[in-house]
Scaffold this motif. Structure first.
Motif, PDB file in Angstrom:
ATOM      1  N   VAL A  12      -7.046  -6.281  -2.421  1.00 23.49           N
ATOM      2  CA  VAL A  12      -6.840  -6.577  -3.842  1.00 23.49           C
ATOM      3  C   VAL A  12      -7.971  -5.989  -4.682  1.00 23.49           C
ATOM      4  O   VAL A  12      -7.740  -5.379  -5.730  1.00 23.49           O
ATOM      5  N   GLN A  70      -9.794  -3.463  -3.928  1.00 25.35           N
ATOM      6  CA  GLN A  70      -9.621  -2.009  -3.909  1.00 25.35           C
ATOM      7  C   GLN A  70      -8.609  -1.576  -4.962  1.00 25.35           C
ATOM      8  O   GLN A  70      -8.834  -0.589  -5.682  1.00 25.35           O
ATOM      9  N   TRP A  71      -7.495  -2.298  -5.066  1.00 22.92           N
ATOM     10  CA  TRP A  71      -6.499  -1.965  -6.094  1.00 22.92           C
ATOM     11  C   TRP A  71      -7.118  -2.044  -7.483  1.00 22.92           C
ATOM     12  O   TRP A  71      -6.872  -1.181  -8.324  1.00 22.92           O
ATOM     13  N   HIS A  72      -7.918  -3.074  -7.713  1.00 24.55           N
ATOM     14  CA  HIS A  72      -8.573  -3.207  -9.018  1.00 24.55           C
ATOM     15  C   HIS A  72      -9.506  -2.028  -9.257  1.00 24.55           C
ATOM     16  O   HIS A  72      -9.567  -1.483 -10.369  1.00 24.55           O
ATOM     17  N   LEU A  75       0.831  -1.210   0.000  1.00 27.72           N
ATOM     18  CA  LEU A  75       0.000   0.000   0.000  1.00 27.72           C
ATOM     19  C   LEU A  75       0.864   1.257   0.000  1.00 27.72           C
ATOM     20  O   LEU A  75       0.573   2.230  -0.712  1.00 27.72           O
ATOM     21  N   ASP A  98       2.498   2.098  -3.437  1.00 29.63           N
ATOM     22  CA  ASP A  98       1.574   2.833  -4.304  1.00 29.63           C
ATOM     23  C   ASP A  98       1.962   2.743  -5.785  1.00 29.63           C
ATOM     24  O   ASP A  98       2.130   3.755  -6.457  1.00 29.63           O
ATOM     25  N   ARG A 119      -5.534  -0.238 -11.049  1.00 30.29           N
ATOM     26  CA  ARG A 119      -4.190  -0.815 -11.090  1.00 30.29           C
ATOM     27  C   ARG A 119      -4.260  -2.166 -11.803  1.00 30.29           C
ATOM     28  O   ARG A 119      -5.300  -2.833 -11.815  1.00 30.29           O
ATOM     29  N   GLU A 140      -9.120   0.887  -8.303  1.00 32.13           N
ATOM     30  CA  GLU A 140      -8.289   2.064  -8.578  1.00 32.13           C
ATOM     31  C   GLU A 140      -7.593   1.970  -9.932  1.00 32.13           C
ATOM     32  O   GLU A 140      -6.719   2.777 -10.236  1.00 32.13           O
ATOM     33  N   VAL A 195       0.644  -4.473  -9.512  1.00 33.90           N
ATOM     34  CA  VAL A 195       0.856  -5.279  -8.308  1.00 33.90           C
ATOM     35  C   VAL A 195       0.915  -6.753  -8.714  1.00 33.90           C
ATOM     36  O   VAL A 195       0.003  -7.262  -9.368  1.00 33.90           O
ATOM     37  N   VAL A 251      -3.363  -5.904 -11.668  1.00 31.89           N
ATOM     38  CA  VAL A 251      -3.055  -6.839 -10.579  1.00 31.89           C
ATOM     39  C   VAL A 251      -3.028  -8.274 -11.126  1.00 31.89           C
ATOM     40  O   VAL A 251      -4.000  -8.728 -11.730  1.00 31.89           O
TER      41      VAL A 251
END
Length: 248
Positions: free
Chosen positions: A175, A177-179, A147, A150, A183, A181, A154, A185
């Protein structure tokens, strides 16, 4: 737009192929599970993306991404927990890698570390020695480090292995949350129920590509049976690969 393209990619150890003739594209902002039988080349692929293993044949295209753009979490067993660090210093060491050891930590680092720990359920763990953390707590700490890094990409290698169900569910929320945003993954995992529940796309390997695409279309009984057959049929005594390398 793609984050990575694998063009007839072959990866090998001691010139013996671990993953061969892989052609696939990973879209930017996608959430992709990398699955397949043990020893089918899943972790090998992540190492290649990180530049730890060069292609023997074919190409791995990163499309302007560098390893500095990637947050990478290897398998938990590869982490040295004997070094005398507390959780706060462990997270700070990851930030020093970004800013440089002599530049000092950025302003607000202490607050950022506390917030990252809180997001993974480790409130007030700053002074806890990493060697005294349980497996689940250590995995939470490693996610907190990601996190703080940043990064737009990932890579996670078996992040839910050997941890309790609650920790796995909490980390899956990170995970997701990253998607959200946007990102990119990629997650190596054996938990196919989790893949079906949370991952829109899946890359199924068995030393070579079996299927890639929407999870519902990849994780079929026919494809899983084919993957097992392909992996079992792989010849460990196969001839070494040729040394013709094409750089990514």
């Amino acid at each position: 737009m793609y984050a990575f393209e694998f063009d007839d990619l072959t990866l090998a150890y001691q010139r013996h192929p671990a993953l061969h003739h892989l052609s696939a594209r990973i879209r930017r902002g996608s959430l992709t599970a990398v699955v397949g039988p043990n020893g089918c080349g899943k972790s090998t692929l992540l190492k290649a993306i990180m530049g730890e293993l060069a292609p023997v044949e074919g190409r791995l295209l990163r499309h302007r991404l560098t390893t500095a753009d990637i947050a990478y979490l290897p398998q938990l067993g590869s982490i040295d927990r004997d070094f005398p660090l507390n959780a706060g210093d462990f997270l700070a060491s990851g930030m020093w890698q970004q800013s440089g050891a002599f530049a000092g930590l950025p302003v607000g680092s202490t607050e950022a570390i506390g917030q990252a720990l809180a997001k993974v359920g480790l409130n007030d763990f700053e002074r806890r020695q990493i060697g005294k953390l349980s497996g689940g707590q250590m995995q939470r700490l490693l996610f907190a480090r990601l996190l703080l890094q940043d990064k737009p990409v990932v890579l996670l290698d078996e992040p839910f292995n050997a941890i309790d169900t609650r920790t796995a569910a909490d980390l899956m929320m990170v995970v997701t949350q990253w998607h959200g945003e946007a990102r990119t993954v990629l997650v190596v995992t054996h938990d196919l129920d989790n893949v079906r529940a949370h991952f829109p796309e899946t890359l199924l390997l068995a030393r070579e590509l079996v299927a890639h695409g929407k999870t519902t279309q990849v994780l079929t009984a026919a494809n899983m049976f084919k993957a097992r057959q392909m992996c079992e049929a792989f010849d460990e005594a196969a001839e070494p690969c040729h040394l013709t390398r094409k750089r990514a």
